[in-house]
Write a protein that holds these residues in place. Structure first.
Motif, mmCIF file in Angstrom:
data_model
loop_
_atom_site.group_PDB
_atom_site.id
_atom_site.type_symbol
_atom_site.label_atom_id
_atom_site.label_comp_id
_atom_site.label_asym_id
_atom_site.label_seq_id
_atom_site.Cartn_x
_atom_site.Cartn_y
_atom_site.Cartn_z
ATOM 1 N N LEU A 3 0.841 -1.197 0.000
ATOM 2 C CA LEU A 3 0.000 0.000 0.000
ATOM 3 C C LEU A 3 0.873 1.243 0.000
ATOM 4 N N LEU A 49 -3.536 4.899 -1.336
ATOM 5 C CA LEU A 49 -4.463 5.585 -0.443
ATOM 6 C C LEU A 49 -4.062 7.054 -0.448
ATOM 7 N N VAL A 112 -9.863 -1.168 0.641
ATOM 8 C CA VAL A 112 -8.510 -1.303 0.078
ATOM 9 C C VAL A 112 -8.302 -2.712 -0.454
#
Length: 229
Positions: A3, A49, A112
């Motif tokens: 991520l 993100l 996510v």
């Protein structure tokens, strides 16, 4: 899963990084918009993100430049700007999902992971008895990255469009039920209306116009991929 977290607030960035790392996610964190693109290219994330209020370069500019640069990583915008107009602007700029602050951490993680699953290459369509993505009419799917090529060029597809095309490439010339395609394109997303698959199919059909393949709607059955003409 890797991520890329782009968030300028140190406390929020630290909290999110700790939370995701505890849940088995590898996190690359960045707090500056001007450096975000370099981190994006270098880290090769599965999901980004992205906060909108960033120093140096705002989040929408980061997203716009990344998409123009060919970065197709799924992006979830996380911001205090929760108005409908802001959400529409973010999605139209190239985001795949949008979550307004304050938010629930479990919901954030679920969103996510849903984005990561949607973008991942499908080895097969389970239960249909067909092997994974193949080459058809100049289209082929790279089994390692999940990217779809037309000839030697990577097609510019959203994660949902790519998921739909991978499923159809798995069995060209054969109908794939709309229900099954919905599960593959919107995995675990109970808040998405069933008709959304038609929007994805419409967009994909336009992008296939320049290839040798045609996306055909079979009323009451689903969709299939066939050679044009």
């Amino acid at each position: 899963m890797k991520l890329l977290l782009i968030e300028d607030d140190p406390a929020m960035r630290s909290t999110l990084q700790r939370t995701f790392e505890r849940r088995g996610v590898q996190v690359v964190a960045c707090g500056d918009g001007a450096r975000a693109l370099d981190r994006w290219r270098a880290s090769v994330p599965d999901v980004v993100l992205l906060d909108l209020s960033l120093p140096g370069m705002d989040g929408l500019s980061v997203l716009e430049k990344a998409r123009a640069d060919g970065q197709r990583t799924p992006v979830l915008i996380l911001t205090a700007r929760g108005a409908v107009g802001d959400r529409i602007l973010g999605l139209n700029t190239g985001a795949d999902d949008y979550l307004a602050k304050p938010f629930d951490l479990d919901e954030l993680e679920a969103r996510v992971r849903a984005l990561a699953r949607r973008a991942a290459p499908s080895a097969e369509i389970q239960g249909d008895g067909f092997a994974g993505p193949s080459e058809f009419c100049g289209l082929r799917c790279d089994s390692a990255s999940g990217a779809i090529y037309f000839g030697d060029t990577v097609m510019e597809l959203s994660p949902r469009e790519a998921a739909l095309l991978r499923a159809l490439l798995a069995r060209p010339g054969h109908a794939v039920a709309k229900e099954r395609l919905f599960e593959l394109v919107f995995p675990g997303e109970s808040d998405v209306q069933y008709e959304a698959i038609e929007v994805v199919a419409y967009r994909l059909r336009k992008k296939l116009a320049a290839t040798g393949a045609q996306l055909v709607t079979l009323r009451g059955l689903g969709y299939l991929l066939k050679a044009q003409g």
